[in-house]
Scaffold this motif. Sequence first.
Motif, short mmCIF file in Angstrom:
data_model
loop_
_atom_site.label_atom_id
_atom_site.label_comp_id
_atom_site.label_asym_id
_atom_site.label_seq_id
_atom_site.Cartn_x
_atom_site.Cartn_y
_atom_site.Cartn_z
N THR A 87 34.48 -8.44 -21.63
CA THR A 87 35.05 -7.24 -21.01
C THR A 87 34.09 -6.06 -21.07
OG1 THR A 87 36.13 -6.63 -23.10
CG2 THR A 87 37.42 -7.94 -21.52
N PHE A 88 32.81 -6.31 -21.44
CA PHE A 88 31.86 -5.21 -21.47
C PHE A 88 31.57 -4.72 -20.06
CE2 PHE A 88 29.29 -9.12 -22.73
CZ PHE A 88 29.01 -9.51 -21.42
N ALA A 89 30.82 -3.62 -19.97
CA ALA A 89 30.68 -2.91 -18.70
C ALA A 89 30.07 -3.75 -17.59
CB ALA A 89 29.85 -1.64 -18.91
N HIS A 90 29.21 -4.71 -17.94
CA HIS A 90 28.57 -5.50 -16.89
C HIS A 90 29.21 -6.86 -16.70
CE1 HIS A 90 26.41 -6.64 -20.61
NE2 HIS A 90 26.17 -7.81 -20.03
N ALA A 91 30.44 -7.03 -17.15
CA ALA A 91 31.14 -8.29 -16.95
C ALA A 91 31.35 -8.53 -15.45
CB ALA A 91 32.48 -8.27 -17.67
N SER A 92 31.61 -9.78 -15.11
CA SER A 92 31.78 -10.17 -13.72
C SER A 92 32.86 -9.36 -13.02
CB SER A 92 32.12 -11.66 -13.63
OG SER A 92 32.44 -12.02 -12.30
N THR A 93 32.55 -8.91 -11.82
CA THR A 93 33.54 -8.23 -10.98
C THR A 93 34.19 -9.20 -10.00
OG1 THR A 93 31.81 -7.64 -9.37
CG2 THR A 93 32.28 -6.05 -11.13
N GLU A 94 33.81 -10.47 -10.08
CA GLU A 94 34.32 -11.49 -9.16
C GLU A 94 35.22 -12.46 -9.93
OE1 GLU A 94 33.81 -11.57 -5.94
OE2 GLU A 94 32.40 -9.91 -5.84
N PRO A 95 36.51 -12.43 -9.73
CA PRO A 95 37.41 -13.35 -10.44
C PRO A 95 37.01 -14.81 -10.20
CG PRO A 95 38.67 -11.64 -9.33
CD PRO A 95 37.25 -11.50 -8.85
N GLY A 96 36.98 -15.58 -11.29
CA GLY A 96 36.67 -17.00 -11.17
C GLY A 96 35.20 -17.30 -10.96
N LYS A 97 34.33 -16.31 -11.14
CA LYS A 97 32.89 -16.52 -11.00
C LYS A 97 32.19 -15.84 -12.17
CE LYS A 97 33.24 -16.32 -5.94
NZ LYS A 97 32.74 -15.64 -4.71
N MET A 98 31.16 -16.51 -12.72
CA MET A 98 30.48 -15.94 -13.89
C MET A 98 29.06 -16.47 -14.02
SD MET A 98 31.41 -16.43 -17.93
CE MET A 98 30.32 -15.74 -19.18
N HIS A 99 28.16 -15.61 -14.41
CA HIS A 99 26.81 -16.04 -14.80
C HIS A 99 26.88 -16.50 -16.26
CE1 HIS A 99 23.95 -15.63 -11.60
NE2 HIS A 99 24.44 -14.44 -11.26
N ALA A 100 27.32 -17.73 -16.45
CA ALA A 100 27.50 -18.28 -17.79
C ALA A 100 26.36 -19.20 -18.19
CB ALA A 100 28.82 -19.04 -17.87
N CYS A 101 25.28 -19.21 -17.41
CA CYS A 101 24.14 -20.06 -17.74
C CYS A 101 22.83 -19.27 -17.77
CB CYS A 101 24.04 -21.22 -16.75
SG CYS A 101 23.17 -22.67 -17.37
N GLY A 102 22.90 -17.98 -17.49
CA GLY A 102 21.72 -17.14 -17.62
C GLY A 102 20.82 -17.08 -16.40
N HIS A 103 21.32 -17.53 -15.24
CA HIS A 103 20.47 -17.48 -14.05
C HIS A 103 20.18 -16.04 -13.63
CE1 HIS A 103 21.86 -21.81 -12.76
NE2 HIS A 103 21.41 -21.74 -14.00
N ASP A 104 21.07 -15.12 -14.02
CA ASP A 104 20.78 -13.71 -13.78
C ASP A 104 19.53 -13.27 -14.54
OD1 ASP A 104 22.22 -14.26 -16.11
OD2 ASP A 104 23.33 -12.37 -16.10
N GLY A 105 19.39 -13.76 -15.77
CA GLY A 105 18.19 -13.46 -16.55
C GLY A 105 16.95 -14.16 -16.02
N HIS A 106 17.11 -15.40 -15.59
CA HIS A 106 15.97 -16.14 -15.03
C HIS A 106 15.42 -15.42 -13.80
CE1 HIS A 106 18.08 -19.99 -16.77
NE2 HIS A 106 17.63 -19.17 -17.71
N THR A 107 16.33 -14.99 -12.92
CA THR A 107 15.91 -14.28 -11.71
C THR A 107 15.19 -12.98 -12.07
OG1 THR A 107 17.71 -15.23 -10.40
CG2 THR A 107 16.75 -13.17 -9.60
N THR A 108 15.72 -12.25 -13.04
CA THR A 108 15.13 -10.97 -13.43
C THR A 108 13.75 -11.16 -14.05
OG1 THR A 108 17.35 -10.08 -13.81
CG2 THR A 108 15.49 -8.85 -14.75
#
Length: 397
Positions: A87-108
């Motif tokens: 529930t932190f500030a950058h949690a997913s804004t899309e219900p039922g969708k989540m970066h739970a494998c770190g691909h957001d970090g890989h892309t960055t």
Amino acid sequence: MNLISNFNQHLDALTALRRDLHAHPELCFQEQRTSDLVAAKLTEWGIPIHRGLGGTGVVGIIQSGSSSRAIGLRADMDALPMQEANTFAHASTEPGKMHACGHDGHTTMLLAAAQHLAQQRDFDGTVYLIFQPAEEGGGGAREMIKDGLFERFPMEAVFGLHNWPGMKFGEFAASPGPVMASSNEFKITLHGKGGHAAMPHNAIDPVPVACQLVQSFQTIVSRQVKPIDAAVVSVTMIHTGEATNVIPNHCELQGTVRTFSIDVLDMIEARMRLMTEHICAASGLQADFEFSRNYPPTINSVAEAEFCRQVMAGIVGKDHVVAQEPTMGAEDFSYMLLEKPGCYAFIANGDGDHRSIGHGGGPCMLHNPSYDFNDHLLPLGATYWVRLVEHWLAIRF
């Protein structure tokens, strides 16, 4: 650590970018916002791009000097179809969708490296930046290859990097040979003859046959696979029946098979098919046997894995470059390694202490709703990509 200082200086900006991606996850082949962001950043830094490979894939090209040599770096972009518990500030804004494998970090991390490489160009040759869609079950690597990835962007070798929770922060892992398993699925439908549960002699009951198959499949691994060859056969779903006093007409079994070699996979599929046919025939049933091969095993090239280990040692010291323990998880970077030599390596994500206040109560493990990428990795991973390029494109064969 011997980090490129520029990345630490811009850690706040990199963290903001990563958290923006985390807050806006997109599922496989739907990564339109993510690919738009990647394309915009690369274009802003003067990096030519090509879009559309594998649907939403992006390839950036950085050239320097006169050499015809080239290297490929790959990051995955997609998220998972699961609800985030954080529930932190950058949690997913899309219900039922989540970066739970770190691909957001890989892309960055790859974007950070791209900006540095484009500004400094301290290498002789070409870098292909591969931002891939649909790793999570969609086979985006396979689709990019089908669309001509390696024909349009000829590279000598290709490299991937994945964060790994549980490893101590500041460590890397790279090893030759199999590091991730093949992923395969089976579906077996047994066709019996339903009837009254109190009169089983008038029916052909598929349920005990299903139970017999489940037990028999376990003997493939325990008695037919060589003990030094790892394999998993797991029946994970059995669907049948509608009432306690009715023998059903049908029973369906589904599950997964994981191996580190195609030969072992071939043997397991053949034995499962044979067992199904014969056990069902002995009981008077018919069976439909379906076996789907998804991702092949991820097998690192010997020379490229050792090269990566040397680059890593130059950044964190050789004592912090550990052996890569093979995992039965699967990865579609395997398709790229079928076409080109290369190495798929791990970068430690730590034990979860990095997570902001408001994380879920679960562990910081991959595919867990309480997971979050460790932003302190961003300078480390970006440094690795840059040094990998500089060392690779400085070699003279």
